[in-house]
Design a protein around this motif. Structure first.
Motif, mmCIF file in Angstrom:
data_model
loop_
_atom_site.group_PDB
_atom_site.id
_atom_site.type_symbol
_atom_site.label_atom_id
_atom_site.label_comp_id
_atom_site.label_asym_id
_atom_site.label_seq_id
_atom_site.Cartn_x
_atom_site.Cartn_y
_atom_site.Cartn_z
ATOM 1 N N ALA A 18 0.801 -1.225 0.000
ATOM 2 C CA ALA A 18 0.000 0.000 0.000
ATOM 3 C C ALA A 18 0.834 1.277 0.000
ATOM 4 C CB ALA A 18 -0.972 -0.003 1.179
ATOM 5 N N LEU A 19 1.822 1.369 0.862
ATOM 6 C CA LEU A 19 2.606 2.604 0.932
ATOM 7 C C LEU A 19 3.368 2.872 -0.362
ATOM 8 C CD1 LEU A 19 3.964 2.550 4.592
ATOM 9 C CD2 LEU A 19 2.109 3.929 3.642
ATOM 10 N N ALA A 21 2.513 1.747 -3.338
ATOM 11 C CA ALA A 21 1.508 2.035 -4.361
ATOM 12 C C ALA A 21 1.015 3.477 -4.289
ATOM 13 C CB ALA A 21 0.331 1.070 -4.220
ATOM 14 N N LEU A 22 0.677 3.929 -3.093
ATOM 15 C CA LEU A 22 0.163 5.291 -2.944
ATOM 16 C C LEU A 22 1.229 6.329 -3.254
ATOM 17 C CD1 LEU A 22 -2.064 4.824 0.222
ATOM 18 C CD2 LEU A 22 -2.807 5.063 -2.167
ATOM 19 N N ASN A 23 2.452 6.081 -2.832
ATOM 20 C CA ASN A 23 3.543 7.003 -3.121
ATOM 21 C C ASN A 23 3.791 7.091 -4.624
ATOM 22 O OD1 ASN A 23 5.569 8.834 -2.510
ATOM 23 N ND2 ASN A 23 7.075 7.250 -2.065
ATOM 24 N N GLN A 25 1.649 6.353 -7.014
ATOM 25 C CA GLN A 25 0.492 7.006 -7.625
ATOM 26 C C GLN A 25 0.614 8.527 -7.507
ATOM 27 O OE1 GLN A 25 -3.259 6.020 -5.781
ATOM 28 N NE2 GLN A 25 -4.428 6.979 -7.401
ATOM 29 N N ASP A 26 0.936 9.020 -6.330
ATOM 30 C CA ASP A 26 1.084 10.467 -6.119
ATOM 31 C C ASP A 26 2.185 11.045 -7.000
ATOM 32 O OD1 ASP A 26 -0.941 10.473 -4.214
ATOM 33 O OD2 ASP A 26 0.443 10.516 -2.504
ATOM 34 N N GLN A 29 1.027 11.129 -10.671
ATOM 35 C CA GLN A 29 0.027 12.176 -10.877
ATOM 36 C C GLN A 29 0.670 13.558 -10.842
ATOM 37 O OE1 GLN A 29 -2.780 10.907 -7.861
ATOM 38 N NE2 GLN A 29 -4.066 9.902 -9.391
ATOM 39 N N PRO A 38 -3.807 1.967 -8.068
ATOM 40 C CA PRO A 38 -2.967 0.772 -8.110
ATOM 41 C C PRO A 38 -3.770 -0.509 -7.858
ATOM 42 C CG PRO A 38 -2.168 2.355 -6.459
ATOM 43 C CD PRO A 38 -3.440 2.849 -6.984
ATOM 44 N N THR A 40 -3.874 -4.349 -6.642
ATOM 45 C CA THR A 40 -3.137 -5.210 -5.711
ATOM 46 C C THR A 40 -3.200 -6.686 -6.107
ATOM 47 O OG1 THR A 40 -5.039 -5.411 -4.250
ATOM 48 C CG2 THR A 40 -3.487 -3.633 -3.778
#
Length: 125
Positions: A18-19, A21-23, A25-26, A29, A38, A40
């Protein structure tokens, strides 16, 4: 297959941590990309691919439900450029037929992946 109606390039992201993926993604963007995912699991990414096609993709070698081989094969079939982002050198064995694809081993700063995406899509962000 349709692409998202946007002037921003669309990047499929498959990542089960998760971390990360979110990083990622940010960072994508912020660099001017739209992000699909993302995802999983391979199943979720393949389901999305039933109705859409990205401009490029960042694939973890293996997700919660196994190796991303089917996703890589589908992207190759559609001539979508992609790279593989993996935390383990031995993951290369999971996708041995994709040794010609850019492999980036975790961990790296997200900016490295953004730059790699830019190299896959010359003229984009």
């Amino acid at each position: 297959m349709t692409k998202q109606a946007s002037s921003r390039p669309l990047v499929l992201v498959s990542e089960d941590e998760a971390l990360i993926a979110l990083n990622l993604q940010d960072e994508l963007q912020d660099a001017g990309y739209d992000v699909a995912g993302p995802f999983t699991t391979c199943a979720a990414a393949l389901e999305w691919l039933r109705t859409a096609t990205p401009d490029t993709a960042v694939l973890d070698a293996a997700l919660k439900d196994g190796p991303c081989r089917e996703i890589a094969l589908e992207l190759s079939r559609r001539e979508v450029p992609f790279l593989i982002y993996s935390g383990h050198h031995e993951d290369r064995q999971l996708l041995s037929e994709f040794q010609h694809i850019t492999w980036i081993e975790k961990p790296v700063p997200p900016a490295v992946l953004v730059e790699a995406c830019q190299q896959l899509l010359p003229g984009c962000p």
